[in-house]
Design a protein around this motif. Structure first.
Motif, PDB file in Angstrom:
ATOM      1  N   ALA A 182       2.076  -9.946   8.252  1.00 47.03           N
ATOM      2  CA  ALA A 182       2.194  -8.647   7.579  1.00 47.03           C
ATOM      3  C   ALA A 182       1.514  -7.546   8.376  1.00 47.03           C
ATOM      4  N   GLN A 183       0.488  -7.871   9.148  1.00 54.09           N
ATOM      5  CA  GLN A 183      -0.195  -6.861   9.949  1.00 54.09           C
ATOM      6  C   GLN A 183       0.737  -6.215  10.954  1.00 54.09           C
ATOM      7  N   LYS A 184       1.654  -6.985  11.500  1.00 49.83           N
ATOM      8  CA  LYS A 184       2.632  -6.435  12.452  1.00 49.83           C
ATOM      9  C   LYS A 184       3.548  -5.435  11.754  1.00 49.83           C
ATOM     10  N   VAL A 185       3.986  -5.764  10.530  1.00 45.51           N
ATOM     11  CA  VAL A 185       4.848  -4.851   9.780  1.00 45.51           C
ATOM     12  C   VAL A 185       4.093  -3.574   9.440  1.00 45.51           C
ATOM     13  N   VAL A 186       2.825  -3.706   9.064  1.00 46.14           N
ATOM     14  CA  VAL A 186       2.010  -2.525   8.764  1.00 46.14           C
ATOM     15  C   VAL A 186       1.938  -1.623   9.987  1.00 46.14           C
TER      16      VAL A 186
END
Length: 82
Positions: free
Chosen positions: A15-19
């Protein structure tokens, strides 16, 4: 094979990549930035409704996490394709 927290840890990392990708798109502004903000809100609402439904119909928390990971993977693919 892995413990029950593996999926949660992977979800957090993925999810950090999407953020990151979303923040960059929003920072660029314009129509794409506004569209990303709108889709972000609608995706969160629909994902929470889906998770609630899964749990209420007997789905496991692991299944919910796996489904969220599918959503995150789809967003990563969409945001890196442009």
């Amino acid at each position: 094979m892995y413990g029950p927290l593996h999926g949660l840890m992977m979800l957090g990392l993925e999810a950090q990549k999407v953020v990151e990708l979303r923040l960059v798109r929003i920072a660029w502004g314009g129509v794409e930035g506004q569209a990303e903000m709108a889709s972000m809100v609608t995706e969160k609402i629909s994902a929470s409704i889906e998770a609630f439904g899964m749990l209420m119909t007997g789905g496991s928390p692991d299944a919910v996490v796996a489904r969220y990971r599918e959503h995150v993977a789809a967003n990563t693919e969409r945001l890196t394709a442009s």
